[in-house]
Design a protein around this motif. Structure first.
Motif, PDB file in Angstrom:
ATOM      1  N   VAL A 147       3.347  56.019  -1.389  1.00 48.21           N
ATOM      2  CA  VAL A 147       3.050  56.502   0.431  1.00 48.21           C
ATOM      3  C   VAL A 147       3.040  55.403   0.886  1.00 48.21           C
ATOM      4  N   SER A 148       2.530  54.341   0.614  1.00 47.47           N
ATOM      5  CA  SER A 148       1.947  53.151   1.274  1.00 47.47           C
ATOM      6  C   SER A 148       2.944  52.074   1.204  1.00 47.47           C
ATOM      7  N   GLU A 149       3.607  52.320  -0.166  1.00 51.43           N
ATOM      8  CA  GLU A 149       4.910  50.914  -0.215  1.00 51.43           C
ATOM      9  C   GLU A 149       5.949  51.597   0.662  1.00 51.43           C
ATOM     10  N   ARG A 150       6.172  52.544   1.220  1.00 52.69           N
ATOM     11  CA  ARG A 150       7.175  53.144   1.491  1.00 52.69           C
ATOM     12  C   ARG A 150       6.618  53.080   3.083  1.00 52.69           C
ATOM     13  N   ARG A 151       5.967  52.670   3.523  1.00 55.08           N
ATOM     14  CA  ARG A 151       5.223  52.386   5.517  1.00 55.08           C
ATOM     15  C   ARG A 151       5.725  50.554   5.131  1.00 55.08           C
ATOM     16  N   ILE A 152       5.428  50.039   4.427  1.00 54.60           N
ATOM     17  CA  ILE A 152       5.628  48.249   4.608  1.00 54.60           C
ATOM     18  C   ILE A 152       6.772  48.002   3.771  1.00 54.60           C
ATOM     19  N   PRO A 153       7.787  48.362   3.987  1.00 50.62           N
ATOM     20  CA  PRO A 153       8.830  48.425   2.533  1.00 50.62           C
ATOM     21  C   PRO A 153       8.935  45.821   2.581  1.00 50.62           C
ATOM     22  N   ALA A 154       8.566  45.451   3.844  1.00 49.29           N
ATOM     23  CA  ALA A 154       8.924  44.109   3.695  1.00 49.29           C
ATOM     24  C   ALA A 154       7.594  43.173   3.365  1.00 49.29           C
ATOM     25  N   ALA A 155       6.442  43.808   2.568  1.00 48.53           N
ATOM     26  CA  ALA A 155       5.086  43.320   2.290  1.00 48.53           C
ATOM     27  C   ALA A 155       5.025  42.547   1.102  1.00 48.53           C
ATOM     28  N   GLY A 156       5.954  43.593  -0.216  1.00 49.74           N
ATOM     29  CA  GLY A 156       6.266  42.320  -0.675  1.00 49.74           C
ATOM     30  C   GLY A 156       7.231  41.404  -1.097  1.00 49.74           C
ATOM     31  N   ALA A 157       8.364  41.272   0.228  1.00 52.25           N
ATOM     32  CA  ALA A 157       9.446  40.271   0.209  1.00 52.25           C
ATOM     33  C   ALA A 157       8.390  39.169   0.537  1.00 52.25           C
ATOM     34  N   LEU A 158       7.828  39.793   1.497  1.00 55.03           N
ATOM     35  CA  LEU A 158       6.604  38.534   2.968  1.00 55.03           C
ATOM     36  C   LEU A 158       5.601  37.616   1.691  1.00 55.03           C
ATOM     37  N   TRP A 159       5.321  38.421   1.095  1.00 50.54           N
ATOM     38  CA  TRP A 159       4.430  38.195   0.065  1.00 50.54           C
ATOM     39  C   TRP A 159       4.801  37.487  -0.945  1.00 50.54           C
ATOM     40  N   SER A 160       6.043  37.757  -1.927  1.00 51.33           N
ATOM     41  CA  SER A 160       6.951  36.478  -2.036  1.00 51.33           C
ATOM     42  C   SER A 160       7.056  35.538  -1.543  1.00 51.33           C
ATOM     43  N   MET A 161       7.297  35.008  -0.536  1.00 52.22           N
ATOM     44  CA  MET A 161       8.164  34.204   0.196  1.00 52.22           C
ATOM     45  C   MET A 161       6.900  33.121   0.400  1.00 52.22           C
ATOM     46  N   LEU A 162       5.878  33.657   0.881  1.00 51.35           N
ATOM     47  CA  LEU A 162       4.426  32.794   0.432  1.00 51.35           C
ATOM     48  C   LEU A 162       4.345  32.456  -0.227  1.00 51.35           C
ATOM     49  N   VAL A 163       4.531  32.859  -1.491  1.00 52.49           N
ATOM     50  CA  VAL A 163       3.973  32.065  -2.649  1.00 52.49           C
ATOM     51  C   VAL A 163       4.548  30.783  -2.630  1.00 52.49           C
ATOM     52  N   VAL A 164       6.297  31.731  -2.903  1.00 50.52           N
ATOM     53  CA  VAL A 164       7.126  30.224  -3.382  1.00 50.52           C
ATOM     54  C   VAL A 164       6.823  29.460  -1.837  1.00 50.52           C
ATOM     55  N   ALA A 165       6.737  29.547  -0.461  1.00 49.68           N
ATOM     56  CA  ALA A 165       6.664  28.728   0.347  1.00 49.68           C
ATOM     57  C   ALA A 165       5.135  27.534   0.026  1.00 49.68           C
ATOM     58  N   ALA A 166       4.196  28.349  -0.919  1.00 51.91           N
ATOM     59  CA  ALA A 166       2.875  27.229  -1.115  1.00 51.91           C
ATOM     60  C   ALA A 166       2.769  27.284  -2.180  1.00 51.91           C
ATOM     61  N   ALA A 167       3.802  27.259  -3.361  1.00 50.09           N
ATOM     62  CA  ALA A 167       4.124  26.858  -4.902  1.00 50.09           C
ATOM     63  C   ALA A 167       5.033  24.943  -4.051  1.00 50.09           C
ATOM     64  N   ARG A 168       5.433  25.142  -3.121  1.00 57.46           N
ATOM     65  CA  ARG A 168       6.615  23.970  -2.811  1.00 57.46           C
ATOM     66  C   ARG A 168       5.611  23.203  -1.966  1.00 57.46           C
ATOM     67  N   ILE A 169       4.509  23.414  -1.451  1.00 56.61           N
ATOM     68  CA  ILE A 169       3.834  22.345  -0.149  1.00 56.61           C
ATOM     69  C   ILE A 169       3.032  21.853  -2.067  1.00 56.61           C
ATOM     70  N   MET A 170       2.653  23.078  -2.555  1.00 57.26           N
ATOM     71  CA  MET A 170       1.569  21.911  -3.860  1.00 57.26           C
ATOM     72  C   MET A 170       2.419  21.207  -4.492  1.00 57.26           C
ATOM     73  N   ARG A 171       3.534  21.423  -4.857  1.00 60.62           N
ATOM     74  CA  ARG A 171       4.679  20.261  -5.430  1.00 60.62           C
ATOM     75  C   ARG A 171       4.902  19.401  -5.034  1.00 60.62           C
ATOM     76  N   SER A 172       4.759  19.095  -3.748  1.00 54.84           N
ATOM     77  CA  SER A 172       5.184  18.200  -2.859  1.00 54.84           C
ATOM     78  C   SER A 172       3.726  17.230  -2.819  1.00 54.84           C
ATOM     79  N   ARG A 173       3.118  17.780  -2.616  1.00 58.08           N
ATOM     80  CA  ARG A 173       0.919  17.103  -2.663  1.00 58.08           C
ATOM     81  C   ARG A 173       0.987  15.944  -4.267  1.00 58.08           C
ATOM     82  N   ARG A 174       2.029  16.805  -5.047  1.00 57.09           N
ATOM     83  CA  ARG A 174       1.374  16.671  -6.084  1.00 57.09           C
ATOM     84  C   ARG A 174       2.796  15.282  -6.730  1.00 57.09           C
ATOM     85  N   ARG A 175       3.994  14.937  -5.953  1.00 58.21           N
ATOM     86  CA  ARG A 175       4.589  14.347  -5.779  1.00 58.21           C
ATOM     87  C   ARG A 175       4.311  12.726  -5.115  1.00 58.21           C
ATOM     88  N   ARG A 176       2.902  12.877  -4.434  1.00 55.29           N
ATOM     89  CA  ARG A 176       3.078  11.739  -3.330  1.00 55.29           C
ATOM     90  C   ARG A 176       1.719  11.182  -4.196  1.00 55.29           C
TER      91      ARG A 176
END
Length: 176
Positions: A147-176
């Protein structure tokens, strides 16, 4: 008479200098590798001297656990010619890090010439976790009712986008 002799000696010295090979590393691209894998790295050299010669690659600054193959065979490079060596870089069980490695040329009559490139050993566990997040495997949402998954359908997608963005930031910091 002395001027003529001096001109002959200078001309002979310049001709001998122009006839020697002079190699330069033109391209050695930065690369990323994961532990326990092998990649192919193209390294391009050029003979900018006046004579052809056999040349092979030499590496300096290889960290423990990183090995190089396909570099022992010397190849003939004509004057003004270019040659690309496809070098195999293998990583053993090494920790994630950024390494600066130098590649040079060994050729008879040519002065040493080195060029540096960066080798990034990536953290495999981070990449696997990001892949799981992208695939939709969310272990933290297994306890949530349907029931709660149906109420917030975009929460999983937002969480995934946040994880990917954090991973890219961490990778760019490691390259410096």
């Amino acid at each position: 008479m002395r001027k003529l002799a001096l001109i002959v000696v200078v001309y002979a010295a310049l001709s001998a200098a122009a006839a020697t090979p002079y190699f330069k590393v033109i391209d050695a691209p930065d690369a990323s590798i994961q532990p326990n894998t092998t990649i192919t790295l193209p390294v391009t050299i050029q003979n900018i001297g006046g004579d052809g010669a056999y040349a092979r690659l030499v590496f300096r600054g290889l960290p423990p656990g990183i090995s190089v193959s396909n570099v022992t065979r010397a190849r003939w490079v004509y004057p003004g010619g270019r040659m690309t060596f496809n070098v195999n870089l293998s990583a053993g069980d090494v920790p994630p890090a950024n390494h600066t490695i130098e590649v040079g040329i060994a050729a008879k009559g040519s002065p040493p010439n080195y060029r540096s490139f960066h080798l990034i050993v990536e953290n495999v566990s981070e990449e696997i976790e990001i892949g799981k997040e992208m695939a939709g495997e969310h272990p933290e949402t297994n306890n949530v009712s349907h029931v709660s998954e149906r109420r917030i359908p975009a929460a999983g997608a937002l969480w995934s986008m946040l994880v990917v963005a954090a991973a890219r930031i961490m990778r760019s910091r490691r390259r410096r």
